[in-house]
Write a protein that holds these residues in place. Sequence first.
Motif, PDB file in Angstrom:
ATOM      1  N   THR A  36       0.802  -1.135  -0.380  1.00  0.00           N
ATOM      2  CA  THR A  36       0.513  -0.275  -0.027  1.00  0.00           C
ATOM      3  C   THR A  36       0.885   1.150  -0.216  1.00  0.00           C
ATOM      4  OG1 THR A  36      -1.465  -1.152   1.134  1.00  0.00           O
ATOM      5  CG2 THR A  36      -2.163   1.220   1.297  1.00  0.00           C
ATOM      6  N   ILE A  37       0.085   2.074  -1.089  1.00  0.00           N
ATOM      7  CA  ILE A  37       1.453   3.847  -0.792  1.00  0.00           C
ATOM      8  C   ILE A  37       0.202   4.684  -0.602  1.00  0.00           C
ATOM      9  CG2 ILE A  37       2.673   4.900  -2.444  1.00  0.00           C
ATOM     10  CD1 ILE A  37       3.657   2.161  -3.409  1.00  0.00           C
ATOM     11  N   GLY A  38       0.681   5.806  -0.340  1.00  0.00           N
ATOM     12  CA  GLY A  38      -0.451   6.873  -0.190  1.00  0.00           C
ATOM     13  C   GLY A  38       0.389   7.641  -1.002  1.00  0.00           C
ATOM     14  N   TYR A  39      -1.251   9.103  -1.557  1.00  0.00           N
ATOM     15  CA  TYR A  39      -0.749   9.785  -2.452  1.00  0.00           C
ATOM     16  C   TYR A  39      -1.096  10.803  -2.058  1.00  0.00           C
ATOM     17  CZ  TYR A  39      -0.324   6.999  -6.999  1.00  0.00           C
ATOM     18  OH  TYR A  39       0.337   6.065  -8.228  1.00  0.00           O
ATOM     19  N   SER A  40      -1.798  10.606  -1.408  1.00  0.00           N
ATOM     20  CA  SER A  40      -2.564  12.714  -0.796  1.00  0.00           C
ATOM     21  C   SER A  40      -3.083  12.594   0.240  1.00  0.00           C
ATOM     22  CB  SER A  40      -3.103  13.406  -2.334  1.00  0.00           C
ATOM     23  OG  SER A  40      -4.561  12.470  -2.772  1.00  0.00           O
ATOM     24  N   LEU A  41      -3.571  13.259   1.642  1.00  0.00           N
ATOM     25  CA  LEU A  41      -4.049  13.417   2.288  1.00  0.00           C
ATOM     26  C   LEU A  41      -4.697  15.232   2.499  1.00  0.00           C
ATOM     27  CD1 LEU A  41      -4.411  12.543   5.343  1.00  0.00           C
ATOM     28  CD2 LEU A  41      -2.614  13.425   5.853  1.00  0.00           C
ATOM     29  N   ILE A  42      -5.853  14.734   3.022  1.00  0.00           N
ATOM     30  CA  ILE A  42      -7.157  16.129   2.984  1.00  0.00           C
ATOM     31  C   ILE A  42      -7.180  16.464   4.082  1.00  0.00           C
ATOM     32  CG2 ILE A  42      -7.184  16.766   0.740  1.00  0.00           C
ATOM     33  CD1 ILE A  42      -9.949  15.942   1.426  1.00  0.00           C
ATOM     34  N   GLN A  43      -7.571  17.605   4.961  1.00  0.00           N
ATOM     35  CA  GLN A  43      -8.343  17.396   6.312  1.00  0.00           C
ATOM     36  C   GLN A  43      -9.872  18.119   6.251  1.00  0.00           C
ATOM     37  OE1 GLN A  43      -6.990  20.086   9.180  1.00  0.00           O
ATOM     38  NE2 GLN A  43      -7.668  18.467  11.035  1.00  0.00           N
ATOM     39  N   THR A  44     -10.805  17.403   6.398  1.00  0.00           N
ATOM     40  CA  THR A  44     -12.629  18.020   5.962  1.00  0.00           C
ATOM     41  C   THR A  44     -12.301  19.271   7.371  1.00  0.00           C
ATOM     42  OG1 THR A  44     -13.554  16.429   7.693  1.00  0.00           O
ATOM     43  CG2 THR A  44     -13.067  15.559   5.409  1.00  0.00           C
ATOM     44  N   ASN A  45     -13.726  19.815   6.484  1.00  0.00           N
ATOM     45  CA  ASN A  45     -14.117  20.894   7.289  1.00  0.00           C
ATOM     46  C   ASN A  45     -14.438  21.007   9.624  1.00  0.00           C
ATOM     47  OD1 ASN A  45     -13.775  22.378   5.273  1.00  0.00           O
ATOM     48  ND2 ASN A  45     -16.166  22.317   5.092  1.00  0.00           N
ATOM     49  N   ASN A  46     -14.199  19.007   9.771  1.00  0.00           N
ATOM     50  CA  ASN A  46     -15.462  18.825  11.092  1.00  0.00           C
ATOM     51  C   ASN A  46     -13.726  17.751  11.649  1.00  0.00           C
ATOM     52  OD1 ASN A  46     -14.572  16.193   9.380  1.00  0.00           O
ATOM     53  ND2 ASN A  46     -17.156  15.540  10.665  1.00  0.00           N
ATOM     54  N   GLY A  47     -12.701  18.164  11.057  1.00  0.00           N
ATOM     55  CA  GLY A  47     -11.725  18.044  11.815  1.00  0.00           C
ATOM     56  C   GLY A  47     -11.295  16.758  11.180  1.00  0.00           C
ATOM     57  N   GLU A  48     -11.733  15.774  10.450  1.00  0.00           N
ATOM     58  CA  GLU A  48     -11.427  14.506   9.775  1.00  0.00           C
ATOM     59  C   GLU A  48     -10.534  14.440   8.456  1.00  0.00           C
ATOM     60  OE1 GLU A  48     -15.839  12.647  11.297  1.00  0.00           O
ATOM     61  OE2 GLU A  48     -15.703  12.904   9.000  1.00  0.00           O
ATOM     62  N   TYR A  49      -9.855  13.312   8.310  1.00  0.00           N
ATOM     63  CA  TYR A  49      -8.874  13.024   7.267  1.00  0.00           C
ATOM     64  C   TYR A  49      -9.909  11.960   6.142  1.00  0.00           C
ATOM     65  CZ  TYR A  49      -5.829  15.505  10.705  1.00  0.00           C
ATOM     66  OH  TYR A  49      -5.417  16.480  12.024  1.00  0.00           O
ATOM     67  N   ILE A  50      -9.120  12.798   4.648  1.00  0.00           N
ATOM     68  CA  ILE A  50      -8.944  11.573   3.828  1.00  0.00           C
ATOM     69  C   ILE A  50      -7.937  11.730   3.106  1.00  0.00           C
ATOM     70  CG2 ILE A  50     -10.250  10.777   1.028  1.00  0.00           C
ATOM     71  CD1 ILE A  50     -13.138  12.940   3.061  1.00  0.00           C
ATOM     72  N   LEU A  51      -7.530   9.899   3.397  1.00  0.00           N
ATOM     73  CA  LEU A  51      -6.248   9.392   2.521  1.00  0.00           C
ATOM     74  C   LEU A  51      -6.564   8.741   0.905  1.00  0.00           C
ATOM     75  CD1 LEU A  51      -6.335   8.787   5.461  1.00  0.00           C
ATOM     76  CD2 LEU A  51      -4.067   8.086   5.050  1.00  0.00           C
ATOM     77  N   SER A  52      -6.021   9.078  -0.243  1.00  0.00           N
ATOM     78  CA  SER A  52      -6.086   8.484  -0.847  1.00  0.00           C
ATOM     79  C   SER A  52      -4.341   7.800  -1.493  1.00  0.00           C
ATOM     80  CB  SER A  52      -6.605   8.970  -2.191  1.00  0.00           C
ATOM     81  OG  SER A  52      -5.472  10.118  -2.542  1.00  0.00           O
ATOM     82  N   GLY A  53      -4.876   6.580  -1.952  1.00  0.00           N
ATOM     83  CA  GLY A  53      -3.056   5.675  -2.227  1.00  0.00           C
ATOM     84  C   GLY A  53      -3.600   4.722  -3.205  1.00  0.00           C
ATOM     85  N   THR A  54      -2.774   4.135  -3.934  1.00  0.00           N
ATOM     86  CA  THR A  54      -2.987   3.137  -4.304  1.00  0.00           C
ATOM     87  C   THR A  54      -2.187   1.456  -3.374  1.00  0.00           C
ATOM     88  OG1 THR A  54      -1.787   1.569  -6.228  1.00  0.00           O
ATOM     89  CG2 THR A  54      -0.336   2.996  -5.015  1.00  0.00           C
ATOM     90  N   TRP A  55      -2.836   0.339  -4.322  1.00  0.00           N
ATOM     91  CA  TRP A  55      -2.355  -1.062  -3.588  1.00  0.00           C
ATOM     92  C   TRP A  55      -2.123  -1.826  -4.704  1.00  0.00           C
ATOM     93  CZ3 TRP A  55      -5.759  -4.943  -4.256  1.00  0.00           C
ATOM     94  CH2 TRP A  55      -7.230  -5.157  -4.788  1.00  0.00           C
ATOM     95  N   GLY A  56      -1.286  -3.014  -4.642  1.00  0.00           N
ATOM     96  CA  GLY A  56      -1.575  -4.446  -5.245  1.00  0.00           C
ATOM     97  C   GLY A  56      -0.310  -4.640  -4.836  1.00  0.00           C
ATOM     98  N   VAL A  57       0.342  -5.678  -5.723  1.00  0.00           N
ATOM     99  CA  VAL A  57       1.306  -6.680  -5.663  1.00  0.00           C
ATOM    100  C   VAL A  57       2.866  -5.510  -5.652  1.00  0.00           C
ATOM    101  CG1 VAL A  57       0.579  -8.776  -6.153  1.00  0.00           C
ATOM    102  CG2 VAL A  57       1.517  -7.433  -7.743  1.00  0.00           C
TER     103      VAL A  57
END
Length: 286
Positions: A36-57
């Motif tokens: 698993t590799i992370g691409y980007s990260l944002i914080q939402t208005n309510n203080g939570e977070y959303i991560l994006s990335g990719t997974w595979g072999v």
Amino acid sequence: MKQQLHLTVLLAIFCLSINAQTTFQKTYGNNSQYSTIGYSLIQTNNGEYILSGTWGVLTSYDNGFLIRVDSLGDTLWTKQLPIPTSIISTLDGGFRSNFSKFNSLDNLIWNKLYPFSTPYPPSFLLDGSEKFIQTNDSGYVFLHPTGFCPSSMCGTHYGVLRTDKNGNALWLKDYGNNSLTTSLSEGFSPSSIIQTLDNNFLICGYYYLPSYTNGFNPHILKINQNGDTLWSKGYRFDTLSSISFSGFFEIISTTDSGFIVLGTGRGNDSLDGAIVCKLDSAGNPQ
């Protein structure tokens, strides 16, 4: 034994730029099956977070994901995507990946793909790694910074794509003589973009010109809302000896209507050095 990678997220609160206190450290992904590799990260208005990335072999990362976590890093939901992607927060309180728009309730609003026909080759199809921003009118601008390639791998198109707020393509333009043949030719590869106070755009990157001593040099381009060039400037760092490559990779606005660019210069010894330049609104060094 197959080696596995995993995605670890560390969030910290910085105090006076001196001390850092860890809020949480979490690992996401099924390490027994996938890398698993992370691409980007944002914080939402309510203080939570959303991560994006990719997974595979290890040798193939063809699947993308989104993970929403609370303020303590605990997973709230996971969404699988067909390909990896970057994400940004949007003006309406939602968020957008390279291909999908979500509202503030995390509901999918639409999906868009951007394949183009001749003269743009299939390689211009966005692959999820492109940097993009939301514009003041709620539209989007994408960069396609693939970079210049070995002679056997060329044919990739470098360009800038603008869409409306619904993801519909408005225009696609390239800057420079980007040949679709199998040899290096003159051309601009964009790396970072900002919208300026006059609602135009500044793009930094590097320019390849065969007549240059080292071939690759830092470059900044200003375009209007229709993608037309307002000015284009290259920068030389001849005081740095034996440079084999140099380019700008990040640009930010400053409070005096100028901007700062960050880049790198690589010597013939393959050692990299950082380049930081403060420029006025016309792109002149200060």
